[in-house]
Design a protein around this motif. Structure first.
Motif, PDB file in Angstrom:
ATOM      1  N   ASN A   1      20.613 -28.386 -13.227  1.00 22.11           N
ATOM      2  CA  ASN A   1      21.507 -29.503 -13.519  1.00 22.11           C
ATOM      3  C   ASN A   1      21.325 -30.689 -12.571  1.00 22.11           C
ATOM      4  OD1 ASN A   1      23.124 -27.333 -11.865  1.00 22.11           O
ATOM      5  ND2 ASN A   1      24.060 -29.308 -11.328  1.00 22.11           N
ATOM      6  N   LYS A   2      20.472 -30.533 -11.547  1.00 21.63           N
ATOM      7  CA  LYS A   2      20.255 -31.656 -10.637  1.00 21.63           C
ATOM      8  C   LYS A   2      18.888 -31.534  -9.963  1.00 21.63           C
ATOM      9  CE  LYS A   2      22.321 -29.634  -6.455  1.00 21.63           C
ATOM     10  NZ  LYS A   2      23.283 -29.850  -5.343  1.00 21.63           N
ATOM     11  N   SER A   3      18.518 -32.597  -9.282  1.00 17.58           N
ATOM     12  CA  SER A   3      17.359 -32.619  -8.398  1.00 17.58           C
ATOM     13  C   SER A   3      16.057 -32.214  -9.102  1.00 17.58           C
ATOM     14  CB  SER A   3      17.631 -31.737  -7.180  1.00 17.58           C
ATOM     15  OG  SER A   3      16.731 -31.967  -6.137  1.00 17.58           O
ATOM     16  N   ILE A   4      15.243 -31.402  -8.431  1.00 22.25           N
ATOM     17  CA  ILE A   4      13.922 -31.056  -8.951  1.00 22.25           C
ATOM     18  C   ILE A   4      14.017 -30.296 -10.271  1.00 22.25           C
ATOM     19  CG2 ILE A   4      11.810 -29.734  -8.501  1.00 22.25           C
ATOM     20  CD1 ILE A   4      12.214 -30.329  -5.516  1.00 22.25           C
ATOM     21  N   GLY A   5      15.006 -29.403 -10.381  1.00 23.27           N
ATOM     22  CA  GLY A   5      15.178 -28.664 -11.622  1.00 23.27           C
ATOM     23  C   GLY A   5      15.484 -29.583 -12.787  1.00 23.27           C
ATOM     24  N   PHE A   6      16.361 -30.549 -12.565  1.00 26.52           N
ATOM     25  CA  PHE A   6      16.736 -31.503 -13.610  1.00 26.52           C
ATOM     26  C   PHE A   6      15.547 -32.381 -14.003  1.00 26.52           C
ATOM     27  CE2 PHE A   6      18.490 -35.707 -14.817  1.00 26.52           C
ATOM     28  CZ  PHE A   6      19.193 -35.323 -15.957  1.00 26.52           C
ATOM     29  N   GLU A   7      14.810 -32.863 -13.025  1.00 27.66           N
ATOM     30  CA  GLU A   7      13.649 -33.703 -13.305  1.00 27.66           C
ATOM     31  C   GLU A   7      12.546 -32.901 -14.007  1.00 27.66           C
ATOM     32  OE1 GLU A   7      11.045 -36.828 -13.697  1.00 27.66           O
ATOM     33  OE2 GLU A   7      13.194 -36.860 -13.258  1.00 27.66           O
ATOM     34  N   THR A   8      12.411 -31.622 -13.649  1.00 28.06           N
ATOM     35  CA  THR A   8      11.457 -30.765 -14.344  1.00 28.06           C
ATOM     36  C   THR A   8      11.836 -30.655 -15.815  1.00 28.06           C
ATOM     37  OG1 THR A   8      11.008 -29.480 -12.340  1.00 28.06           O
ATOM     38  CG2 THR A   8      10.469 -28.442 -14.441  1.00 28.06           C
ATOM     39  N   ALA A   9      13.125 -30.501 -16.078  1.00 26.25           N
ATOM     40  CA  ALA A   9      13.613 -30.448 -17.455  1.00 26.25           C
ATOM     41  C   ALA A   9      13.271 -31.740 -18.191  1.00 26.25           C
ATOM     42  CB  ALA A   9      15.119 -30.216 -17.470  1.00 26.25           C
ATOM     43  N   ARG A  10      13.523 -32.867 -17.557  1.00 31.89           N
ATOM     44  CA  ARG A  10      13.234 -34.156 -18.184  1.00 31.89           C
ATOM     45  C   ARG A  10      11.751 -34.270 -18.557  1.00 31.89           C
ATOM     46  NH1 ARG A  10      14.971 -37.639 -14.418  1.00 31.89           N
ATOM     47  NH2 ARG A  10      16.792 -38.490 -15.491  1.00 31.89           N
TER      48      ARG A  10
ATOM     49  N   LYS B   1       7.481 -33.786 -22.941  1.00 29.54           N
ATOM     50  CA  LYS B   1       6.257 -33.166 -23.456  1.00 29.54           C
ATOM     51  C   LYS B   1       6.512 -32.317 -24.705  1.00 29.54           C
ATOM     52  CE  LYS B   1       3.878 -33.200 -19.014  1.00 29.54           C
ATOM     53  NZ  LYS B   1       2.871 -34.202 -19.452  1.00 29.54           N
ATOM     54  N   GLY B   2       7.742 -32.391 -25.221  1.00 25.86           N
ATOM     55  CA  GLY B   2       8.038 -31.743 -26.487  1.00 25.86           C
ATOM     56  C   GLY B   2       8.613 -30.344 -26.411  1.00 25.86           C
ATOM     57  N   TYR B   3       8.950 -29.874 -25.228  1.00 25.96           N
ATOM     58  CA  TYR B   3       9.551 -28.551 -25.082  1.00 25.96           C
ATOM     59  C   TYR B   3      11.037 -28.594 -25.437  1.00 25.96           C
ATOM     60  CZ  TYR B   3       5.586 -26.248 -22.840  1.00 25.96           C
ATOM     61  OH  TYR B   3       4.368 -25.672 -22.596  1.00 25.96           O
ATOM     62  N   TYR B   4      11.544 -27.443 -25.898  1.00 21.37           N
ATOM     63  CA  TYR B   4      12.985 -27.278 -26.032  1.00 21.37           C
ATOM     64  C   TYR B   4      13.451 -26.627 -24.737  1.00 21.37           C
ATOM     65  CZ  TYR B   4      17.452 -26.970 -28.375  1.00 21.37           C
ATOM     66  OH  TYR B   4      18.766 -27.179 -28.729  1.00 21.37           O
ATOM     67  N   VAL B   5      14.368 -27.285 -24.050  1.00 19.06           N
ATOM     68  CA  VAL B   5      14.728 -26.876 -22.690  1.00 19.06           C
ATOM     69  C   VAL B   5      16.128 -26.288 -22.640  1.00 19.06           C
ATOM     70  CG1 VAL B   5      15.088 -27.672 -20.331  1.00 19.06           C
ATOM     71  CG2 VAL B   5      13.205 -28.619 -21.679  1.00 19.06           C
ATOM     72  N   TYR B   6      16.232 -25.167 -21.952  1.00 24.69           N
ATOM     73  CA  TYR B   6      17.526 -24.564 -21.662  1.00 24.69           C
ATOM     74  C   TYR B   6      17.795 -24.752 -20.169  1.00 24.69           C
ATOM     75  CZ  TYR B   6      17.260 -22.645 -26.314  1.00 24.69           C
ATOM     76  OH  TYR B   6      17.159 -22.524 -27.686  1.00 24.69           O
ATOM     77  N   LEU B   7      18.820 -25.540 -19.885  1.00 22.02           N
ATOM     78  CA  LEU B   7      19.194 -25.827 -18.505  1.00 22.02           C
ATOM     79  C   LEU B   7      20.046 -24.673 -17.980  1.00 22.02           C
ATOM     80  CD1 LEU B   7      20.403 -29.555 -18.511  1.00 22.02           C
ATOM     81  CD2 LEU B   7      18.193 -28.701 -17.785  1.00 22.02           C
ATOM     82  N   GLY B   8      19.510 -23.890 -17.082  1.00 16.83           N
ATOM     83  CA  GLY B   8      20.276 -22.823 -16.463  1.00 16.83           C
ATOM     84  C   GLY B   8      21.131 -23.393 -15.352  1.00 16.83           C
ATOM     85  N   CYS B   9      22.466 -23.236 -15.472  1.00 17.15           N
ATOM     86  CA  CYS B   9      23.381 -23.845 -14.513  1.00 17.15           C
ATOM     87  C   CYS B   9      24.466 -22.845 -14.133  1.00 17.15           C
ATOM     88  CB  CYS B   9      24.052 -25.077 -15.114  1.00 17.15           C
ATOM     89  SG  CYS B   9      22.914 -26.228 -15.910  1.00 17.15           S
ATOM     90  N   ARG B  10      24.776 -22.782 -12.857  1.00 17.53           N
ATOM     91  CA  ARG B  10      25.875 -21.917 -12.417  1.00 17.53           C
ATOM     92  C   ARG B  10      27.209 -22.452 -12.922  1.00 17.53           C
ATOM     93  NH1 ARG B  10      26.033 -20.642  -6.157  1.00 17.53           N
ATOM     94  NH2 ARG B  10      26.210 -22.908  -6.104  1.00 17.53           N
TER      95      ARG B  10
END
Length: 245
Positions: free
Chosen positions: A10-19, A24-33
């Motif tokens: 939900n933030k920082s490197i993980g969030f930017e990786t998701a973006r 690039k066309g992936y369907y992303v599931y954001l794992g968040c506590r």
């Protein structure tokens, strides 16, 4: 459409990786506590026109939370192509090897090491259904035994013991897991995103979050003939990106 689960996203490197993976066309599931923070992160991505994303509540410190996340995701998809174990903590500082409280060690190892194992095991069946599964464990140059034993390598004058040990353990797990899966389509690698300016280090690092995320994404997108069981660290291996463990 390929799918990816990113912990601590939900933030920082993980969030930017998701973006970047969304782009690039992936369907992303954001794992968040915290699911609310995940939903807030999704609103930001939607505002940028990136809509193929959902939040999944998962606390990597909690086995029941991991099991529930697997159940929730399994009701949505039958194949998970990429797992990025990004969630991590530094732990209370300072971390002297002889004086650090055992609670600090157990907390840091629970998130950075045991949590990765639990998540990987829980989602392995969904990944095993993929034709090109990729597991990326986000580590640190501080977890490299080779670098710590190199007299020319300088990082911290006082090494954060619990964090260093947890990432070294994560690196070892990555090697063993890659070896266990060597005769499969899996690619399993550890990625050092570099000393990046984030909340994690009070924004003291010289690296940028987009650059750090790009390193993680690169390992997530490895081709079928790409390496497995490697430690990627552009900071410490500028020619190949693959650094000694």
């Amino acid at each position: 459409m390929k799918t990816v689960l990113i912990t601590g996203a939900n933030k920082s490197i993980g969030f930017e990786t998701a973006r970047q993976l969304l782009e690039k066309g992936y369907y992303v599931y954001l794992g968040c506590r915290d699911l609310k923070k995940g939903e807030d992160a999704i609103k930001q991505l939607h505002a940028e026109g990136l809509t193929q994303v959902e939040a999944i509540q998962i606390d990597v410190d909690d086995l029941e939370s991991i099991k529930n996340a697997r159940k929730v995701l399994g009701a949505k998809i039958k194949i998970l192509d990429v797992l990025i174990n990004n969630a991590g903590i530094g732990g209370a500082m300072p971390q002297n090897a002889l004086e650090t409280d055992m609670k600090v060690f157990t907390d840091v190892f629970q998130t950075n090491f045991f949590g990765v194992i639990a998540v990987t095991q829980a989602f392995f069946d969904l990944m095993n259904a993929s034709l090109a599964p990729r597991i990326v464990n986000v580590t640190s140059g501080l977890g490299s035994l080779a670098l710590h034993n190199d007299p020319s390598w300088k990082h911290f004058a006082v090494k954060p013991t619990a964090y260093v040990a947890s990432k070294a353990a994560l690196n070892a797990y990555t090697i063993v897991l890659a070896n266990n899966l060597k005769d499969t389509a899996f690619k399993v690698n550890a990625v050092d995103p570099g000393y990046t300016a984030t909340d994690f280090n009070n924004h003291s690092g010289p690296g940028t979050v987009p650059d750090a995320a790009a390193r993680v994404v690169k390992a997530a997108l490895l081709p079928d003939d790409g390496p497995s069981g490697q430690f990627y660290s552009d900071d410490n291996a500028p020619d190949t990106g693959i650094s000694p463990w």
